[in-house]
Structure formats: C-alpha cells, structure tokens
Scaffold this motif. Structure first.
Motif, PDB file in Angstrom:
ATOM      1  N   LEU A 121      66.353   5.354   1.656  1.00 61.30           N
ATOM      2  CA  LEU A 121      66.522   5.192   0.221  1.00 61.30           C
ATOM      3  C   LEU A 121      67.869   5.764  -0.198  1.00 61.30           C
ATOM      4  O   LEU A 121      68.312   6.796   0.312  1.00 61.30           O
ATOM      5  CB  LEU A 121      65.398   5.896  -0.531  1.00 61.30           C
ATOM      6  CG  LEU A 121      63.986   5.384  -0.234  1.00 61.30           C
ATOM      7  CD1 LEU A 121      62.959   6.257  -0.939  1.00 61.30           C
ATOM      8  CD2 LEU A 121      63.835   3.947  -0.671  1.00 61.30           C
ATOM      9  N   GLU A 180      67.897   5.467  -5.828  1.00 62.50           N
ATOM     10  CA  GLU A 180      66.485   5.148  -5.688  1.00 62.50           C
ATOM     11  C   GLU A 180      65.629   6.403  -5.676  1.00 62.50           C
ATOM     12  O   GLU A 180      64.564   6.453  -6.300  1.00 62.50           O
ATOM     13  CB  GLU A 180      66.246   4.334  -4.413  1.00 62.50           C
ATOM     14  CG  GLU A 180      66.798   2.936  -4.464  1.00 62.50           C
ATOM     15  CD  GLU A 180      66.733   2.224  -3.140  1.00 62.50           C
ATOM     16  OE1 GLU A 180      66.428   1.027  -3.160  1.00 62.50           O
ATOM     17  OE2 GLU A 180      67.002   2.863  -2.096  1.00 62.50           O
ATOM     18  N   GLU A 204      65.426   7.689  -9.212  1.00 64.14           N
ATOM     19  CA  GLU A 204      64.531   6.866 -10.018  1.00 64.14           C
ATOM     20  C   GLU A 204      63.062   7.164  -9.698  1.00 64.14           C
ATOM     21  O   GLU A 204      62.222   7.251 -10.599  1.00 64.14           O
ATOM     22  CB  GLU A 204      64.823   5.389  -9.768  1.00 64.14           C
ATOM     23  CG  GLU A 204      63.988   4.466 -10.620  1.00 64.14           C
ATOM     24  CD  GLU A 204      64.322   3.004 -10.367  1.00 64.14           C
ATOM     25  OE1 GLU A 204      63.467   2.170 -10.690  1.00 64.14           O
ATOM     26  OE2 GLU A 204      65.407   2.708  -9.851  1.00 64.14           O
ATOM     27  N   ILE A 205      62.755   7.356  -8.419  1.00 61.38           N
ATOM     28  CA  ILE A 205      61.385   7.708  -8.022  1.00 61.38           C
ATOM     29  C   ILE A 205      61.000   9.054  -8.627  1.00 61.38           C
ATOM     30  O   ILE A 205      59.899   9.215  -9.156  1.00 61.38           O
ATOM     31  CB  ILE A 205      61.272   7.735  -6.478  1.00 61.38           C
ATOM     32  CG1 ILE A 205      61.357   6.316  -5.930  1.00 61.38           C
ATOM     33  CG2 ILE A 205      59.977   8.399  -6.040  1.00 61.38           C
ATOM     34  CD1 ILE A 205      61.466   6.259  -4.412  1.00 61.38           C
ATOM     35  N   GLU A 212      54.135   3.342  -3.488  1.00 69.38           N
ATOM     36  CA  GLU A 212      54.184   2.697  -2.176  1.00 69.38           C
ATOM     37  C   GLU A 212      54.678   3.747  -1.202  1.00 69.38           C
ATOM     38  O   GLU A 212      55.730   4.345  -1.408  1.00 69.38           O
ATOM     39  CB  GLU A 212      55.125   1.497  -2.186  1.00 69.38           C
ATOM     40  CG  GLU A 212      54.607   0.342  -2.985  1.00 69.38           C
ATOM     41  CD  GLU A 212      55.505  -0.884  -2.920  1.00 69.38           C
ATOM     42  OE1 GLU A 212      56.609  -0.783  -2.351  1.00 69.38           O
ATOM     43  OE2 GLU A 212      55.101  -1.919  -3.446  1.00 69.38           O
ATOM     44  N   GLN A 230      58.098   5.446  -0.871  1.00 69.34           N
ATOM     45  CA  GLN A 230      59.177   4.461  -0.826  1.00 69.34           C
ATOM     46  C   GLN A 230      59.504   3.921  -2.218  1.00 69.34           C
ATOM     47  O   GLN A 230      60.632   3.533  -2.475  1.00 69.34           O
ATOM     48  CB  GLN A 230      58.801   3.299   0.093  1.00 69.34           C
ATOM     49  CG  GLN A 230      58.739   3.681   1.555  1.00 69.34           C
ATOM     50  CD  GLN A 230      60.114   3.942   2.124  1.00 69.34           C
ATOM     51  OE1 GLN A 230      61.008   3.119   1.998  1.00 69.34           O
ATOM     52  NE2 GLN A 230      60.294   5.091   2.736  1.00 69.34           N
ATOM     53  N   SER A 231      58.514   3.846  -3.111  1.00 71.90           N
ATOM     54  CA  SER A 231      58.775   3.411  -4.480  1.00 71.90           C
ATOM     55  C   SER A 231      57.662   3.916  -5.382  1.00 71.90           C
ATOM     56  O   SER A 231      56.563   4.223  -4.927  1.00 71.90           O
ATOM     57  CB  SER A 231      58.886   1.886  -4.578  1.00 71.90           C
ATOM     58  OG  SER A 231      57.624   1.287  -4.444  1.00 71.90           O
ATOM     59  N   GLN A 254      56.129   3.141  -9.514  1.00 72.25           N
ATOM     60  CA  GLN A 254      56.206   2.352 -10.747  1.00 72.25           C
ATOM     61  C   GLN A 254      55.069   2.762 -11.657  1.00 72.25           C
ATOM     62  O   GLN A 254      53.938   2.949 -11.219  1.00 72.25           O
ATOM     63  CB  GLN A 254      56.049   0.860 -10.451  1.00 72.25           C
ATOM     64  CG  GLN A 254      57.160   0.251  -9.674  1.00 72.25           C
ATOM     65  CD  GLN A 254      56.892  -1.229  -9.390  1.00 72.25           C
ATOM     66  OE1 GLN A 254      55.794  -1.718  -9.547  1.00 72.25           O
ATOM     67  NE2 GLN A 254      57.933  -1.924  -8.969  1.00 72.25           N
TER      68      GLN A 254
END
Length: 112
Positions: free
Chosen positions: A36, A40, A43-44, A61, A102-103, A105
């Motif tokens: 990442l 990124e 943002e996470i 994720e 990994q992400s 949202q």
C-alpha cells in the motif's frame, strides 16, 4: 448459447500424471499482499478513525491465508498494544490485525 467449461473439457484427454503436474504447478503460485502507498495507508487510517469515533459500520478487506477476506461490522475497540481492531459483526466479534488490512470503507448509508 455455448457453455464453456474451461479446463474441465480437457481433463478427459489428459493423463493422470499430467493432472498431478498441473496441480503442483498451480500450488507454486501464491499471491502476495500488494504494498500500500502512503496515501492509501493514510486513507485507511482516517476511515477507521471516523468509523470508530462515530460507531459507524465499516467494511474491511484483509489479507489472510493468501486471499482477501471481507468483514463488515462496527469497531468496538482499537488495541495499540497488539495492533488489532476488535470488530463486532452480526454473528461474532473478530480480532483483525491492523497490518493485514488492505482497504476500509464506510457503509454507503453514511456518506450523506
């Protein structure tokens, strides 16, 4: 419409030794988690902080057992000593290592 069965259609024409060789060949390919970028990661972190402070549902994720797994729930606590999130899902409470994420949202209902 023609239904393509992929590699299955060729299996009847292959010898057992060939099938075993293909299985061994496929085992050699293990996916690695992608690196990442700093943006990124930032943002996470912001998404996790917002979901934790407002107690909003979040979809995470994470990388586990050479694949991406998704978890949705509310962040109960963030443990900085063990670098884990405690995620409260519908069915159970899950410990998620922060380095495997990994992400992240927020659920769609909360963007308005």
């Amino acid at each position: 419409m023609i239904k393509d069965r992929g590699n299955i259609k060729w299996a009847s024409m292959m010898m057992p030794e060939h099938l075993d060789g293909l299985k061994e060949y496929k085992k050699g390919f293990t996916e690695q988690p992608r690196e990442l970028t700093e943006w990124e990661l930032e943002e996470i972190q912001q998404t996790i902080d917002q979901a934790y402070s407002r107690q909003l549902d979040i979809k995470l994720e994470m990388w586990q057992d050479n694949k991406i797994i998704q978890w949705t729930g509310t962040i109960k606590t963030i443990n900085f000593n063990t670098n884990e999130l405690i995620l409260d899902t519908l069915l159970k409470t899950k410990r998620i290592p922060i380095q495997n994420i990994q992400s992240a949202q927020l659920e769609a209902d909360y963007y308005d």
